[in-house]
Design an enzyme around this catalytic site. Structure first.
Site, PDB file in Angstrom:
ATOM      1  CB  SER A 208      87.005 116.263  73.594  1.00 56.03           C
ATOM      2  OG  SER A 208      88.236 115.903  72.832  1.00 56.03           O
TER       3      SER A 208
ATOM      4  CG  ASP B 136      89.747 112.695  74.623  1.00 58.12           C
ATOM      5  OD1 ASP B 136      89.899 111.924  75.779  1.00 58.12           O
ATOM      6  OD2 ASP B 136      89.088 113.304  74.252  1.00 58.12           O
TER       7      ASP B 136
ATOM      8  CG  MET C 109      94.180 109.235  72.875  1.00 65.71           C
ATOM      9  SD  MET C 109      93.414 109.580  70.788  1.00 65.71           S
ATOM     10  CE  MET C 109      91.338 109.343  71.923  1.00 65.71           C
TER      11      MET C 109
ATOM     12  CG  HIS D  27      90.726 110.495  78.959  1.00 66.66           C
ATOM     13  ND1 HIS D  27      89.654 110.261  78.129  1.00 66.66           N
ATOM     14  CD2 HIS D  27      91.021 108.988  79.713  1.00 66.66           C
ATOM     15  CE1 HIS D  27      89.290 109.257  78.619  1.00 66.66           C
ATOM     16  NE2 HIS D  27      90.291 108.745  79.452  1.00 66.66           N
TER      17      HIS D  27
ATOM     18  CG  MET E  45      92.681 107.103  76.680  1.00 67.82           C
ATOM     19  SD  MET E  45      91.424 108.028  75.617  1.00 67.82           S
ATOM     20  CE  MET E  45      91.634 109.539  75.242  1.00 67.82           C
TER      21      MET E  45
ATOM     22  N   GLY F 227      90.130 105.723  71.936  1.00 69.16           N
ATOM     23  CA  GLY F 227      90.938 105.823  70.738  1.00 69.16           C
ATOM     24  C   GLY F 227      90.921 106.693  69.236  1.00 69.16           C
TER      25      GLY F 227
ATOM     26  N   GLY G 289      87.565 109.678  68.097  1.00 66.40           N
ATOM     27  CA  GLY G 289      86.205 110.358  68.151  1.00 66.40           C
ATOM     28  C   GLY G 289      84.831 109.876  66.710  1.00 66.40           C
ATOM     29  N   GLY G 290      84.271 110.115  67.611  1.00 64.44           N
ATOM     30  CA  GLY G 290      83.114 109.701  66.434  1.00 64.44           C
ATOM     31  C   GLY G 290      82.038 108.655  66.678  1.00 64.44           C
TER      32      GLY G 290
ATOM     33  CG  ASP H 295      85.509 111.131  76.391  1.00 64.58           C
ATOM     34  OD1 ASP H 295      84.656 111.198  75.483  1.00 64.58           O
ATOM     35  OD2 ASP H 295      86.547 111.142  76.755  1.00 64.58           O
TER      36      ASP H 295
ATOM     37  N   GLY I 220      83.192 115.898  71.648  1.00 66.25           N
ATOM     38  CA  GLY I 220      83.766 116.207  71.099  1.00 66.25           C
ATOM     39  C   GLY I 220      82.687 116.593  69.170  1.00 66.25           C
TER      40      GLY I 220
END
Length: 220
Positions: free
Chosen positions: A10, A37, A39, A68, A70, A144, A146-147, A177, A199
């Site tokens: 990602s 991603d 968003m 993707h 979102m 919404g 990462g991490g 994901d 990611g």
């Protein structure tokens, strides 16, 4: 049935000031797809990018682009993302009101269909459209950011999707994901996942190519 396992880095946490090289680095490590991603700051709290960035990524790689969405009202932008170069379009079950119509539109525009389900969404919500779905994306974190930490209950959903695939004689891919890394990617592969969005475990490392290669070797 034996399936080719797909590693989809990602670019959410990539260095956008040098995006071409960032994409090239994961290609050299054996990446199969590039995951984008998208968003909008409404469906999820974060705000990322739109079709212009997808178009820029399309120019620098021949790998499939796994987009993707979102976002609120994805129907309004699906055509733009496909024209920008998306090979796969994934929408959220929680956001799309007329999912049958949306998936049909994606196919008519020449892309593959994906449906994402949030951690609190049961897979049974897909039973009436599963014949139109090329991939189910199991969100293994709340979308919404990462991490985040991987949600262990996701394994149950994976098993349920495998059963749904058998019962419907379907051939959709199962993608995961969120919180995917060295500590769980092999276990997820053994559980039956087909595609893995990664990611921070790639773009958070000093050697992006080596990190990609190490993860790729765990899923083959």
């Amino acid at each position: 049935m034996s399936r080719k396992k797909i590693l989809a880095p990602s670019i959410l946490t990539a260095d956008f000031s040098n995006l071409s090289q960032q994409v090239r680095s994961v290609e050299l490590g054996g990446a199969d797809w590039i995951h984008c991603d998208v968003m909008d700051g409404k469906f999820v709290p974060n705000l990322t990018f739109g079709p212009v960035v997808v178009k820029a990524v399309r120019k620098v790689t021949k790998l499939p682009l796994d987009v993707h969405l979102m976002i609120k009202d994805p129907d309004l932008l699906i055509k733009d993302f496909i024209h920008a170069g998306a090979d796969w379009i994934t929408v959220h079950q929680e956001e799309v009101v007329h999912l049958n119509r949306t998936l049909t539109m994606i196919h008519e525009l020449g892309a593959k269909t994906g449906v994402a389900i949030n951690p609190s969404t049961p897979i049974s919500t897909l039973s009436e459209v599963i014949h139109l779905v090329d991939m189910v994306l199991v969100m293994t974190v709340n979308p919404g950011f990462g991490g985040q930490k991987f949600i262990e209950n996701s394994f149950r959903k994976i098993h349920e999707l495998i059963e749904m695939r058998k019962l419907n004689s379907a051939d959709f891919l199962i993608e995961v994901d969120g919180g995917i890394g060295l500590d769980n990617i092999r276990k997820l592969s053994e559980a039956g996942c087909d595609a893995f969005v990664v990611g921070n475990a790639i773009y958070g490392k000093d050697n992006i190519t080596a990190a990609t290669m190490e993860l790729k070797n765990l899923i083959v």
